[in-house]
Design a protein around this motif. Structure first.
Motif, short mmCIF file in Angstrom:
data_model
loop_
_atom_site.label_atom_id
_atom_site.label_comp_id
_atom_site.label_asym_id
_atom_site.label_seq_id
_atom_site.Cartn_x
_atom_site.Cartn_y
_atom_site.Cartn_z
N THR A 106 0.85 -1.19 0.00
CA THR A 106 0.00 0.00 0.00
C THR A 106 0.88 1.24 0.00
N HIS A 107 0.65 2.12 -0.96
CA HIS A 107 1.32 3.42 -0.96
C HIS A 107 0.30 4.38 -0.33
N GLU A 108 0.41 4.51 1.00
CA GLU A 108 -0.54 5.32 1.77
C GLU A 108 -0.32 6.80 1.47
N GLY A 109 -1.41 7.49 1.19
CA GLY A 109 -1.33 8.91 0.89
C GLY A 109 -1.25 9.21 -0.59
N LEU A 110 -1.11 8.20 -1.41
CA LEU A 110 -1.12 8.39 -2.87
C LEU A 110 -2.48 7.91 -3.36
N ALA A 111 -3.33 8.85 -3.70
CA ALA A 111 -4.73 8.55 -4.01
C ALA A 111 -5.02 8.69 -5.50
N SER A 112 -6.12 8.13 -5.92
CA SER A 112 -6.49 8.12 -7.33
C SER A 112 -6.63 9.52 -7.92
N ALA A 113 -6.89 10.52 -7.10
CA ALA A 113 -7.01 11.90 -7.60
C ALA A 113 -5.65 12.57 -7.79
N ASP A 114 -4.57 11.97 -7.31
CA ASP A 114 -3.25 12.57 -7.43
C ASP A 114 -2.74 12.49 -8.86
N GLU A 115 -1.97 13.50 -9.25
CA GLU A 115 -1.51 13.62 -10.63
C GLU A 115 -0.68 12.43 -11.09
N CYS A 116 0.17 11.87 -10.23
CA CYS A 116 1.04 10.78 -10.67
C CYS A 116 0.37 9.41 -10.54
N PHE A 117 -0.87 9.36 -10.07
CA PHE A 117 -1.47 8.07 -9.73
C PHE A 117 -1.38 7.04 -10.86
N ASP A 118 -1.74 7.39 -12.08
CA ASP A 118 -1.75 6.42 -13.17
C ASP A 118 -0.35 5.88 -13.48
N VAL A 119 0.63 6.78 -13.60
CA VAL A 119 2.00 6.34 -13.86
C VAL A 119 2.54 5.54 -12.67
N CYS A 120 2.27 6.03 -11.46
CA CYS A 120 2.76 5.34 -10.26
C CYS A 120 2.07 4.00 -10.09
N GLN A 121 0.78 3.93 -10.38
CA GLN A 121 0.04 2.66 -10.31
C GLN A 121 0.68 1.64 -11.24
N ASP A 122 1.00 2.06 -12.46
CA ASP A 122 1.63 1.16 -13.43
C ASP A 122 3.03 0.75 -12.96
N ALA A 123 3.81 1.70 -12.49
CA ALA A 123 5.18 1.38 -12.04
C ALA A 123 5.16 0.46 -10.83
N TRP A 124 4.34 0.78 -9.83
CA TRP A 124 4.27 -0.07 -8.65
C TRP A 124 3.71 -1.45 -9.02
N ARG A 125 2.74 -1.52 -9.94
CA ARG A 125 2.23 -2.83 -10.38
C ARG A 125 3.38 -3.68 -10.89
N HIS A 126 4.21 -3.08 -11.74
CA HIS A 126 5.36 -3.83 -12.26
C HIS A 126 6.28 -4.26 -11.12
N TYR A 127 6.69 -3.30 -10.30
CA TYR A 127 7.69 -3.62 -9.28
C TYR A 127 7.18 -4.55 -8.20
N ILE A 128 5.90 -4.49 -7.87
CA ILE A 128 5.37 -5.34 -6.81
C ILE A 128 4.92 -6.69 -7.37
N THR A 129 4.01 -6.68 -8.35
CA THR A 129 3.42 -7.95 -8.79
C THR A 129 4.25 -8.70 -9.82
N GLU A 130 5.24 -8.05 -10.39
CA GLU A 130 6.13 -8.75 -11.33
C GLU A 130 7.53 -8.89 -10.74
N SER A 131 8.21 -7.77 -10.50
CA SER A 131 9.61 -7.83 -10.10
C SER A 131 9.80 -8.44 -8.71
N LEU A 132 9.07 -7.95 -7.72
CA LEU A 132 9.21 -8.52 -6.37
C LEU A 132 8.78 -9.98 -6.35
N GLN A 133 7.69 -10.28 -7.00
CA GLN A 133 7.22 -11.67 -7.03
C GLN A 133 8.26 -12.58 -7.69
N THR A 134 8.84 -12.14 -8.79
CA THR A 134 9.89 -12.91 -9.46
C THR A 134 11.12 -13.04 -8.57
#
Length: 161
Positions: A106-134
């Motif tokens: 959970t990235h607490e304090g980073l909400a869907s209304a924040d400007e970087c949310f879409d890019v950060c959501q994509d980056a964290w998805r990669h790093y958490i569900t792909e890179s960390l899992q691998t």
């Protein structure tokens, strides 16, 4: 408005998951990180020049249970609110579930209304569900290249037009 969250379950012990998380260089960027990532109170830095800089303080290490970082400084070059991460927190909750372990990031304090949310959501998805899992499965994560980071930033800019 909710915090950014990613979750996965994996066939590993909670301690194996914890050890992988605190070995941040192995899944978030071997050459992009400076400082100790495995000590409470330690400050460390993540840098992708001209795109992203963040300073984290490790605030909690509970082996097999939780890892918490506080973002104390930062600069996101691709948005107007360059300091959007400052004052937010990254939390990894590690929960045993039978023979599996659930990892909830959970990235607490980073909400869907924040400007970087879409890019950060994509980056964290990669790093958490792909890179960390691998990393947990094989010992090595799958870092994004600079070109992949730049493409994500370009896609974000185009979607804002």
């Amino acid at each position: 408005m909710s915090d950014l969250t990613h979750t996965f379950a994996i066939d590993a012990t909670p301690q194996e998951v914890y050890e992988a998380i605190i070995d941040v260089r192995s899944w978030w960027g071997a050459t992009n990180i400076v400082g100790r990532t495995d000590q409470v109170g330690a400050d460390w830095f993540y840098l992708v020049p001209d795109i992203h800089y963040s300073k984290q303080r490790t605030t909690e290490l509970a082996p097999g249970k939780r890892v918490v970082w506080e973002f104390t400084d930062g600069y996101l070059d691709f948005i107007a609110a360059k300091d959007e991460w400052i004052g937010t927190t990254a939390r990894f909750d590690i929960t045993p579930e039978g023979v599996h372990t659930r990892v909830t990031f959970t990235h607490e304090g980073l909400a869907s209304a924040d400007e970087c949310f879409d890019v950060c959501q994509d980056a964290w998805r990669h790093y958490i569900t792909e890179s960390l899992q691998t990393r947990i499965q094989t010992g090595h994560g799958t870092m994004r290249t600079r070109e992949e980071d730049e493409a994500a930033v370009r896609q974000h800019a185009e979607s804002q037009r």
